[in-house]
Design a protein around this motif. Structure first.
Motif, PDB file in Angstrom:
ATOM      1  N   PRO A  76      10.029  -6.629  -5.568  1.00 44.93           N
ATOM      2  CA  PRO A  76      10.518  -6.206  -3.983  1.00 44.93           C
ATOM      3  C   PRO A  76      10.077  -6.549  -2.786  1.00 44.93           C
ATOM      4  O   PRO A  76       8.343  -6.494  -2.955  1.00 44.93           O
ATOM      5  CB  PRO A  76      11.021  -4.455  -4.365  1.00 44.93           C
ATOM      6  N   ASP A  77      10.921  -7.273  -1.937  1.00 46.37           N
ATOM      7  CA  ASP A  77      10.112  -7.744  -0.581  1.00 46.37           C
ATOM      8  C   ASP A  77       9.559  -5.947   0.366  1.00 46.37           C
ATOM      9  O   ASP A  77      10.843  -4.791   0.517  1.00 46.37           O
ATOM     10  CB  ASP A  77      10.328  -8.377   0.500  1.00 46.37           C
ATOM     11  N   VAL A  78       8.506  -5.399   0.986  1.00 45.96           N
ATOM     12  CA  VAL A  78       8.774  -4.770   1.411  1.00 45.96           C
ATOM     13  C   VAL A  78       7.800  -4.809   3.477  1.00 45.96           C
ATOM     14  O   VAL A  78       7.545  -5.685   3.141  1.00 45.96           O
ATOM     15  CB  VAL A  78       7.114  -4.255   1.121  1.00 45.96           C
ATOM     16  N   PRO A  79       8.156  -3.799   3.457  1.00 54.01           N
ATOM     17  CA  PRO A  79       7.569  -3.783   5.120  1.00 54.01           C
ATOM     18  C   PRO A  79       6.312  -4.058   5.479  1.00 54.01           C
ATOM     19  O   PRO A  79       5.585  -3.776   4.207  1.00 54.01           O
ATOM     20  CB  PRO A  79       8.102  -2.654   5.726  1.00 54.01           C
ATOM     21  N   LEU A  80       4.923  -4.138   6.436  1.00 52.95           N
ATOM     22  CA  LEU A  80       3.980  -4.452   7.096  1.00 52.95           C
ATOM     23  C   LEU A  80       3.374  -2.656   6.681  1.00 52.95           C
ATOM     24  O   LEU A  80       2.333  -3.282   6.057  1.00 52.95           O
ATOM     25  CB  LEU A  80       3.865  -4.805   8.102  1.00 52.95           C
ATOM     26  N   SER A  81       4.110  -1.401   6.359  1.00 52.33           N
ATOM     27  CA  SER A  81       3.551  -0.327   5.962  1.00 52.33           C
ATOM     28  C   SER A  81       2.774   0.131   4.363  1.00 52.33           C
ATOM     29  O   SER A  81       2.719   1.118   4.073  1.00 52.33           O
ATOM     30  CB  SER A  81       4.491   0.753   6.990  1.00 52.33           C
ATOM     31  N   TYR A  82       3.588  -0.923   3.911  1.00 51.95           N
ATOM     32  CA  TYR A  82       3.059  -0.534   2.419  1.00 51.95           C
ATOM     33  C   TYR A  82       1.580  -1.049   2.166  1.00 51.95           C
ATOM     34  O   TYR A  82       1.842   0.287   1.332  1.00 51.95           O
ATOM     35  CB  TYR A  82       3.870  -2.082   1.290  1.00 51.95           C
ATOM     36  N   PRO A  83       0.728  -1.378   2.869  1.00 55.39           N
ATOM     37  CA  PRO A  83      -0.649  -1.054   2.593  1.00 55.39           C
ATOM     38  C   PRO A  83      -0.867   0.653   2.619  1.00 55.39           C
ATOM     39  O   PRO A  83      -1.589   1.302   1.693  1.00 55.39           O
ATOM     40  CB  PRO A  83      -1.628  -1.500   3.186  1.00 55.39           C
ATOM     41  N   LEU A  84      -0.515   0.765   3.590  1.00 57.30           N
ATOM     42  CA  LEU A  84      -0.931   2.749   3.706  1.00 57.30           C
ATOM     43  C   LEU A  84       0.166   3.825   3.028  1.00 57.30           C
ATOM     44  O   LEU A  84      -0.455   4.627   3.037  1.00 57.30           O
ATOM     45  CB  LEU A  84      -0.132   2.524   6.119  1.00 57.30           C
ATOM     46  N   PHE A  85       1.040   2.480   3.200  1.00 61.64           N
ATOM     47  CA  PHE A  85       2.029   3.887   1.563  1.00 61.64           C
ATOM     48  C   PHE A  85       1.362   3.813   0.817  1.00 61.64           C
ATOM     49  O   PHE A  85       1.464   4.882  -0.087  1.00 61.64           O
ATOM     50  CB  PHE A  85       3.361   3.160   1.700  1.00 61.64           C
ATOM     51  N   ALA A  86       1.615   2.782   0.251  1.00 55.47           N
ATOM     52  CA  ALA A  86      -0.214   2.775  -1.280  1.00 55.47           C
ATOM     53  C   ALA A  86      -1.239   3.609  -1.330  1.00 55.47           C
ATOM     54  O   ALA A  86      -1.801   4.487  -1.937  1.00 55.47           O
ATOM     55  CB  ALA A  86       0.201   1.206  -1.303  1.00 55.47           C
ATOM     56  N   HIS A  87      -2.081   3.549   0.330  1.00 57.02           N
ATOM     57  CA  HIS A  87      -2.784   4.220   0.212  1.00 57.02           C
ATOM     58  C   HIS A  87      -2.581   6.266   0.061  1.00 57.02           C
ATOM     59  O   HIS A  87      -3.570   6.427  -0.414  1.00 57.02           O
ATOM     60  CB  HIS A  87      -3.715   4.020   1.653  1.00 57.02           C
ATOM     61  N   MET A  88      -1.824   6.025   0.881  1.00 57.26           N
ATOM     62  CA  MET A  88      -1.628   7.704   0.713  1.00 57.26           C
ATOM     63  C   MET A  88      -1.175   8.188  -0.793  1.00 57.26           C
ATOM     64  O   MET A  88      -1.200   9.379  -1.075  1.00 57.26           O
ATOM     65  CB  MET A  88      -0.145   8.405   1.958  1.00 57.26           C
ATOM     66  N   HIS A  89      -0.782   7.257  -1.535  1.00 59.73           N
ATOM     67  CA  HIS A  89       0.115   7.603  -2.271  1.00 59.73           C
ATOM     68  C   HIS A  89      -0.610   7.688  -3.443  1.00 59.73           C
ATOM     69  O   HIS A  89      -1.097   8.793  -4.746  1.00 59.73           O
ATOM     70  CB  HIS A  89       1.343   6.154  -3.381  1.00 59.73           C
ATOM     71  N   THR A  90      -2.281   7.301  -3.589  1.00 60.50           N
ATOM     72  CA  THR A  90      -3.536   6.857  -4.403  1.00 60.50           C
ATOM     73  C   THR A  90      -3.988   8.259  -4.297  1.00 60.50           C
ATOM     74  O   THR A  90      -4.551   8.691  -4.414  1.00 60.50           O
ATOM     75  CB  THR A  90      -4.600   5.812  -3.751  1.00 60.50           C
TER      76      THR A  90
END
Length: 320
Positions: A215-229
């Motif tokens: 899926p296409d994701v917004p520019l905030s995806y790296p922060l989202f993935a960082h918090m999820h990890t």
């Protein structure tokens, strides 16, 4: 025993939304992969339902992308999958599936009928117990033959109570203590509406045209993935005026800790926005977390973005 679905779990892509229709998949992803999503389904009988929603579960593009990157799920173009599946579905398969749904409806009707009969019996038993505890009426000692010890005889009145529980059911052709074991009438059979079409339709294979790319994701995806990890559960933050709300555990057990807002590494940020976010977070007993992927400039002057390196800053408003 916890349900272990077959991976990858299909995520239905319908009208630009990423949806899950299987309750087993929803509970598995929430338990094992910190993915909550948002329930958007309502009951047909309660169209204005707005407190307790049900399936399907809608995922944010960031959640769907993360699950695909981890190999846990795949994105399925549901319209194409349905069209291809209907072409391969045989008439006998369709009839067999309808018979299974009818059998489930009969079983549900039997269970409900048995519960109703049990409730009726419990009610009559309690009624008999209450009648038995009441003080009997004082009867005259004088009888027709003058014997004070003789029991009065005569026709029973309309207020006489039955002697046993069986008298309640005697002569009542509409009620039967064995109703729970009988087959309900066809008009009383419950209709079962399945939440997913797999089965009878086969799951799309990995080589199917219905499987979409990431899926296409917004520019905030790296922060989202960082918090999820880091073990956080993230949900949409619209009600708090931010991008995400971060919970240290399952939202059913914990209050959120951070209002999360993403920013680019070289993005200009208005100081008032930071003050507003800090005061808002403190006002609702949360921290205001600002972060994004770090960029580094090598010696040759070229700019390389390191999405795996994310820096975050927590801002809190404090009175001096």
């Amino acid at each position: 025993m916890d349900f272990q679905p077959t991976l990858p779990i299909p995520i239905s892509f319908i009208s630009g939304r990423y949806l899950l229709f299987s309750i087993d998949a929803v509970t598995y992803l929430r338990r094992e992969h910190n993915t909550c999503g948002v329930l958007i389904g309502t009951l047909p009988q309660i169209p204005q339902q707005n407190v307790f929603l049900g399936l399907p579960l809608e995922l944010m593009p960031e959640e769907a992308r993360l699950l695909v990157d981890k190999g846990v799920a795949c994105i399925v173009d549901e319209a194409k999958a349905q069209k291809d599946g209907m072409q391969s579905l045989l008439e006998e398969d369709r009839r067999q599936y309808l018979r299974e749904l009818e059998s489930q409806g009969l079983q549900a009707a039997r269970i409900v009928a048995g519960r109703k009969e049990q409730q009726k019996e419990d009610y009559f038993k309690k009624s008999l117990e209450k009648k038995g505890k009441k003080k009997p009426n004082v009867q005259s000692k004088e009888t027709s033959n003058g014997d004070p010890t003789a029991s009065p005889t005569g026709p029973s009145t309309a207020n006489d109570e039955p002697a046993s529980l069986g008298d309640f059911f005697a002569g009542d052709s509409s009620s039967s203590r064995g109703t729970s074991n009988s087959t309900p009438n066809p008009q009383h059979t419950y209709g079962v509406t399945p939440t997913t079409s797999y089965p009878p339709l086969p799951h799309p294979s990995a080589s199917s045209d219905a499987i979409l790319s990431r899926p296409d994701v917004p520019l905030s995806y790296p922060l989202f993935a960082h918090m999820h990890t880091r073990g956080y559960f993230l949900s949409p933050g619209l009600r708090f005026g931010c991008q995400y709300v971060a919970y240290p555990g399952d939202p059913l057990r914990f209050h959120s800790h951070f209002l999360v807002v993403s920013a680019e590494w070289d993005q200009d940020i208005n100081l008032m926005d930071i003050i507003i976010g800090g005061r808002l977070g403190t006002g609702v007993k949360k921290g205001f977390l600002l972060g994004g992927p770090q960029k580094e400039k090598p010696e040759d002057g070229s700019e390389i973005e390191r999405t795996e390196s994310v820096r975050t800053f927590s801002i809190e408003w404090a009175g001096m």
